[in-house]
Design an enzyme around this catalytic site. Sequence first.
Site, PDB file in Angstrom:
ATOM      1  CG  HIS A 277       6.609   5.661   5.687  1.00 57.02           C
ATOM      2  ND1 HIS A 277       7.097   4.747   4.773  1.00 57.02           N
ATOM      3  CD2 HIS A 277       7.204   5.363   6.872  1.00 57.02           C
ATOM      4  CE1 HIS A 277       7.948   3.928   5.399  1.00 57.02           C
ATOM      5  NE2 HIS A 277       8.023   4.280   6.663  1.00 57.02           N
TER       6      HIS A 277
ATOM      7  CD  GLU B  22       5.489   6.676   1.971  1.00 52.69           C
ATOM      8  OE1 GLU B  22       4.699   5.712   1.995  1.00 52.69           O
ATOM      9  OE2 GLU B  22       6.724   6.546   2.201  1.00 52.69           O
TER      10      GLU B  22
ATOM     11  NE  ARG C 226      10.954   6.647   6.481  1.00 49.76           N
ATOM     12  CZ  ARG C 226      10.843   5.804   5.460  1.00 49.76           C
ATOM     13  NH1 ARG C 226      10.369   6.237   4.300  1.00 49.76           N
ATOM     14  NH2 ARG C 226      11.189   4.536   5.571  1.00 49.76           N
TER      15      ARG C 226
ATOM     16  CG  HIS D  20       4.641   2.172   1.749  1.00 46.24           C
ATOM     17  ND1 HIS D  20       5.476   2.638   2.736  1.00 46.24           N
ATOM     18  CD2 HIS D  20       4.068   1.044   2.247  1.00 46.24           C
ATOM     19  CE1 HIS D  20       5.415   1.836   3.790  1.00 46.24           C
ATOM     20  NE2 HIS D  20       4.570   0.857   3.516  1.00 46.24           N
TER      21      HIS D  20
ATOM     22  CD  GLU E 286       7.199   2.153  -1.859  1.00 52.74           C
ATOM     23  OE1 GLU E 286       6.764   3.332  -1.920  1.00 52.74           O
ATOM     24  OE2 GLU E 286       7.789   1.701  -0.869  1.00 52.74           O
TER      25      GLU E 286
END
Length: 384
Positions: A158, A161, A216, A286, A360
């Site tokens: 993405h 990020e 994104r 991510h 994440e």
Amino acid sequence: DQVLHIVPETFEQVQHLQHLCSTLLLDLWKPQLPEDIWAGEDLHIRVPAPLVQEVKDSLDQHMISYKVLIHDMQELVDQSTPKERSSHREVPEGYIYTQYHPMEEIYKWMVQIEESNSELVTQHYLGNTVENRTMYYLQISQPSNKTKKIIWMDCGIHAREWISPAFCQWFVKEILQNYKSDPKIRRFLQNLDLYILPVLNIDGYIYSWEKERLWRKNRSPHVNGTCYGTDLNRNFNSSWGSVGVSYNCSSEVFCGTGPESEPETRAVAQFIESKKSDILCYLTIHSYGQYILTPYGSTTKPPSNNEELMYVAQKAAVALTGKYGTSYEVGSTSSILYSNSGSSRDWAHMIGIPFSYTFELRDKGTHGFVLPSDQIQPTCEETM
């Protein structure tokens, strides 16, 4: 632009928020789809500057309380984008790992990492992007005549990020700087090879630097070039298109025209497929939210080796907290976040790779996708 934090209290409030997000095309940061907004659950939305007042008035009318998480998006964006770019930076000695780098510098960094660590590192061709840029991965392996298992790690699926590619680069640096002196890393490399893809979504990453910081998706054109981008992490062939996606190409979670419709997805999938019997672990990095996510996103039915998956993830979460006290939540995407389908993590597990995780990274929404560069070092150190 501003980012608002809302916790809806009633079903009526949820309905109103869903309506607002759908009609005004607001950028949902958490969750990603209006239908995943629930009473009692955090909601982070980015509201474009011209709409801020209208949205706040509408929330007030419906007695929905909100906090402003980010008051001035542009100011944050400016802070995290390095000002002066010295084009003659000598890498890798002079490469600054504590700031974000544009793609052109990451390409150069890969070449120089290979040149200065030729006994360990090789750069390999993986495929091409929609806009025909070359995707390379780095292989770190100690010469040996035995077949070793592989750990795969990709970053930057993405575009917005940015902490993710920064972590991939940090990870490579740490391994190479310390493997001579650190017996743990040496043992690790005697038994395992590392394959690292520093930026998966190269076109999108470049677009997020040059045009739109919060982009994104990739950059594939749809509907005669009137809208762009497929969410590559909804484009893998695992329950593709079933849940947590959109078929509308202007959506942030548009899943593409079919499984592996995107060249970036295909490049990764074909490579992983060709090596799957040797890959022990698939890691995809991510941001944001501080989670370690296990399969699956598209069903709450746990995978057959769920106990093992959870045990390893929990150990990782404890280790992550050890350094700076940063707390990470562990669990399957569908149980602790929201449902989604077509993710690389689910796909990798589904084709037989036993350990497959999404990390994440920081934070929990204070800066969201626009994590200031002074947090690169602590984020990378604790994750390492």
